[in-house]
Design a protein around this motif. Sequence first.
Motif, mmCIF file in Angstrom:
data_model
loop_
_atom_site.group_PDB
_atom_site.id
_atom_site.type_symbol
_atom_site.label_atom_id
_atom_site.label_comp_id
_atom_site.label_asym_id
_atom_site.label_seq_id
_atom_site.Cartn_x
_atom_site.Cartn_y
_atom_site.Cartn_z
ATOM 1 N N SER A 1 39.504 20.074 38.846
ATOM 2 C CA SER A 1 40.787 20.932 39.470
ATOM 3 C C SER A 1 40.425 22.122 40.641
ATOM 4 C CB SER A 1 41.589 22.060 38.114
ATOM 5 O OG SER A 1 42.431 22.816 38.164
ATOM 6 N N ALA A 2 41.569 21.797 41.724
ATOM 7 C CA ALA A 2 42.044 22.296 43.011
ATOM 8 C C ALA A 2 41.793 23.985 42.527
ATOM 9 C CB ALA A 2 43.102 21.674 43.777
ATOM 10 N N SER A 3 42.410 24.169 41.584
ATOM 11 C CA SER A 3 43.309 25.776 41.569
ATOM 12 C C SER A 3 42.314 26.319 40.690
ATOM 13 C CB SER A 3 44.775 25.530 40.342
ATOM 14 O OG SER A 3 44.698 25.728 39.369
ATOM 15 N N ARG A 4 41.953 25.342 39.893
ATOM 16 C CA ARG A 4 40.571 26.001 39.381
ATOM 17 C C ARG A 4 39.355 27.260 40.475
ATOM 18 N NH1 ARG A 4 40.686 26.156 33.253
ATOM 19 N NH2 ARG A 4 42.566 24.459 32.910
ATOM 20 N N ALA A 5 39.179 25.642 41.345
ATOM 21 C CA ALA A 5 37.920 26.300 41.796
ATOM 22 C C ALA A 5 38.158 27.040 42.518
ATOM 23 C CB ALA A 5 38.107 25.321 42.648
ATOM 24 N N VAL A 6 39.129 27.261 42.780
ATOM 25 C CA VAL A 6 39.656 28.697 43.925
ATOM 26 C C VAL A 6 39.767 30.128 43.157
ATOM 27 C CG1 VAL A 6 41.471 29.756 44.760
ATOM 28 C CG2 VAL A 6 41.104 27.593 45.631
ATOM 29 N N THR A 7 40.469 29.288 41.870
ATOM 30 C CA THR A 7 40.224 30.866 40.778
ATOM 31 C C THR A 7 39.196 31.643 40.674
ATOM 32 O OG1 THR A 7 40.827 30.069 38.951
ATOM 33 C CG2 THR A 7 42.721 30.355 39.768
ATOM 34 N N ASP A 8 38.026 30.378 40.335
ATOM 35 C CA ASP A 8 36.394 30.821 40.257
ATOM 36 C C ASP A 8 36.128 31.264 41.210
ATOM 37 O OD1 ASP A 8 33.957 29.982 38.224
ATOM 38 O OD2 ASP A 8 33.233 29.158 39.889
ATOM 39 N N ALA A 9 36.303 31.110 42.339
ATOM 40 C CA ALA A 9 35.788 31.691 43.600
ATOM 41 C C ALA A 9 36.300 33.238 43.521
ATOM 42 C CB ALA A 9 36.400 30.576 45.012
ATOM 43 N N PHE A 10 37.339 33.654 43.247
ATOM 44 C CA PHE A 10 37.736 34.996 43.298
ATOM 45 C C PHE A 10 37.368 36.228 42.028
ATOM 46 C CE2 PHE A 10 42.111 37.364 43.556
ATOM 47 C CZ PHE A 10 41.426 38.486 42.811
ATOM 48 N N ARG A 11 37.351 35.290 41.034
ATOM 49 C CA ARG A 11 36.777 36.041 39.555
ATOM 50 C C ARG A 11 35.269 35.903 39.846
ATOM 51 N NH1 ARG A 11 37.231 33.172 33.260
ATOM 52 N NH2 ARG A 11 35.531 35.605 32.533
ATOM 53 N N THR A 12 34.426 34.467 40.412
ATOM 54 C CA THR A 12 32.972 35.279 41.266
ATOM 55 C C THR A 12 33.084 36.116 41.618
ATOM 56 O OG1 THR A 12 32.558 33.009 40.434
ATOM 57 C CG2 THR A 12 30.824 34.040 42.217
ATOM 58 N N THR A 13 33.384 36.638 42.872
ATOM 59 C CA THR A 13 33.663 37.763 43.448
ATOM 60 C C THR A 13 34.024 39.358 43.160
ATOM 61 O OG1 THR A 13 33.786 36.368 45.500
ATOM 62 C CG2 THR A 13 34.048 38.612 45.921
ATOM 63 N N TRP A 14 34.663 38.846 41.994
ATOM 64 C CA TRP A 14 35.558 39.918 41.336
ATOM 65 C C TRP A 14 33.871 40.822 40.657
ATOM 66 C CZ3 TRP A 14 39.917 43.136 41.168
ATOM 67 C CH2 TRP A 14 40.302 44.062 40.123
ATOM 68 N N GLU A 15 33.622 39.529 39.851
ATOM 69 C CA GLU A 15 32.835 40.551 38.788
ATOM 70 C C GLU A 15 31.527 40.534 39.336
ATOM 71 O OE1 GLU A 15 33.649 37.815 34.952
ATOM 72 O OE2 GLU A 15 32.659 36.495 36.565
ATOM 73 N N GLU A 16 31.092 40.130 40.615
ATOM 74 C CA GLU A 16 30.250 40.675 41.872
ATOM 75 C C GLU A 16 30.655 41.902 41.821
ATOM 76 O OE1 GLU A 16 28.174 36.592 43.974
ATOM 77 O OE2 GLU A 16 29.418 37.671 44.697
ATOM 78 N N GLN A 17 32.045 42.322 42.098
ATOM 79 C CA GLN A 17 32.052 43.692 42.479
ATOM 80 C C GLN A 17 32.686 44.562 41.320
ATOM 81 O OE1 GLN A 17 32.317 44.481 45.973
ATOM 82 N NE2 GLN A 17 31.593 42.615 45.804
ATOM 83 N N HIS A 18 32.566 43.847 40.353
ATOM 84 C CA HIS A 18 32.920 44.698 38.987
ATOM 85 C C HIS A 18 32.163 44.568 37.612
ATOM 86 C CE1 HIS A 18 35.787 46.880 40.589
ATOM 87 N NE2 HIS A 18 36.529 46.273 40.666
ATOM 88 N N PRO A 19 31.293 44.762 37.560
ATOM 89 C CA PRO A 19 29.963 44.243 37.087
ATOM 90 C C PRO A 19 29.642 44.293 35.560
ATOM 91 C CG PRO A 19 28.247 45.479 38.588
ATOM 92 C CD PRO A 19 30.252 45.361 39.276
ATOM 93 N N GLU B 1 40.171 33.022 51.310
ATOM 94 C CA GLU B 1 40.927 33.890 51.031
ATOM 95 C C GLU B 1 40.332 34.409 49.195
ATOM 96 O OE1 GLU B 1 44.673 31.876 51.554
ATOM 97 O OE2 GLU B 1 44.692 32.469 53.496
ATOM 98 N N ALA B 2 40.613 33.830 48.648
ATOM 99 C CA ALA B 2 40.314 33.982 46.918
ATOM 100 C C ALA B 2 38.677 35.716 47.410
ATOM 101 C CB ALA B 2 39.926 32.934 46.156
ATOM 102 N N ALA B 3 37.976 34.464 48.192
ATOM 103 C CA ALA B 3 36.604 35.968 47.239
ATOM 104 C C ALA B 3 37.072 37.177 48.669
ATOM 105 C CB ALA B 3 35.516 35.179 48.269
ATOM 106 N N ASP B 4 37.342 37.113 49.803
ATOM 107 C CA ASP B 4 38.156 38.418 50.395
ATOM 108 C C ASP B 4 39.137 39.021 49.424
ATOM 109 O OD1 ASP B 4 36.193 37.147 52.910
ATOM 110 O OD2 ASP B 4 38.336 36.848 53.386
ATOM 111 N N LYS B 5 40.022 37.909 49.172
ATOM 112 C CA LYS B 5 40.897 38.921 48.407
ATOM 113 C C LYS B 5 40.213 39.653 47.299
ATOM 114 C CE LYS B 5 44.919 40.211 47.554
ATOM 115 N NZ LYS B 5 45.659 41.679 48.422
ATOM 116 N N ALA B 6 39.552 39.298 46.116
ATOM 117 C CA ALA B 6 39.460 39.956 45.393
ATOM 118 C C ALA B 6 38.047 40.544 45.699
ATOM 119 C CB ALA B 6 37.848 38.721 44.674
ATOM 120 N N ARG B 7 37.495 40.483 47.205
ATOM 121 C CA ARG B 7 36.648 41.944 47.021
ATOM 122 C C ARG B 7 37.721 42.741 48.069
ATOM 123 N NH1 ARG B 7 34.693 39.218 50.700
ATOM 124 N NH2 ARG B 7 32.762 38.346 49.413
ATOM 125 N N THR B 8 38.661 43.143 48.356
ATOM 126 C CA THR B 8 39.803 43.672 49.237
ATOM 127 C C THR B 8 40.120 44.703 47.998
ATOM 128 O OG1 THR B 8 40.354 42.517 50.981
ATOM 129 C CG2 THR B 8 41.725 44.432 50.249
#
Length: 219
Positions: free
Chosen positions: A17-35, A202-209
Motif C-alpha cells: 500500500s502506497a498510503s500505508r508506507a507513508v503513514t508508517d514513515a510518519f508513525r515511526t518518526t512520531w514514536e521515536e520522538q514520543h517513546p 514529508e511524513a517524517a519531517d511533519k511527524a518531527r515538527t
Amino acid sequence: MATLLHLDSSVFPGPASASRAVTDAFRTTWEEQHPQGTVIYRDLSLNPVPHITADAHSASFADPSEHTPEQAAAFAERVGFIEELERADAVLIGAPMYNYSIPSTLKAWLDNVVLYGRTAGETPSAKGTPVTVVASRGGSYAPGTPRAGYEYVQNYLEAVLKDMLALDLEFIVPELTMAPHNPAMAELVPLFEASRAKALQEAADKARTLADQLTSKAA
C-alpha cells in the motif's frame, strides 16, 4: 505524553500500500520522538467501523433518556470513536483514492465522528487538532493536469475535516502509484519514485515538527 490517532484505510496490506508506507514513515518518526506516548490505531480495512444506521443517526437528535436500547447501543459506539478523536493530540489518516473518492470504510468512520453539537457546530470539541492526511492516488490529479476536475479526495476531506470538524489539516500526496504496475505508465515510473520519496520525507519531517511543537507546548 502525546497521543496519536492513526487511521489506515487502504485495502492493501503493508508495503503493498502506497498510503500505508507513508503513514508508517510518519508513525515511526512520531514514536521515536514520543517513546512513552500513546498510539490509538484503527485499520479500517481490516476492522471496519459500522456504517451509520437509522438508530445511530436518530439517537444524536434525541434525549439520551428517551433512547431505545438499539439507539443507546449504536450511539455509545459512536461516542467511543468520538472520544478517541477528542483524546488525540494529533491525527494521521491514510486516504487512498479509489474511483476518484475515499474508501467507504473511511467515510463510515467520518460519519460516526461528525456529531453536531459536539465535534461539529459552533464549538467543535477537537478544534485545532493537527491532522495529516496521506492522500495517495494511482495517477495525478494536481491542478493543471487533465484529470484535475476528478479530484474529490482532498476537496471532500477539507470540507469535513477542516470546515466541519475545525481540525488543522495538511495533506501529503504520493502520486502515480500505479506507474510500476501499469505498462502504459512505464515512462512515469521516475516521477512516481520522486513523488514517493518526497512523500516519505514529508511524513517524517511533519511527524518531527508536530512532536517538537507538542513537546514545547507541554514544557
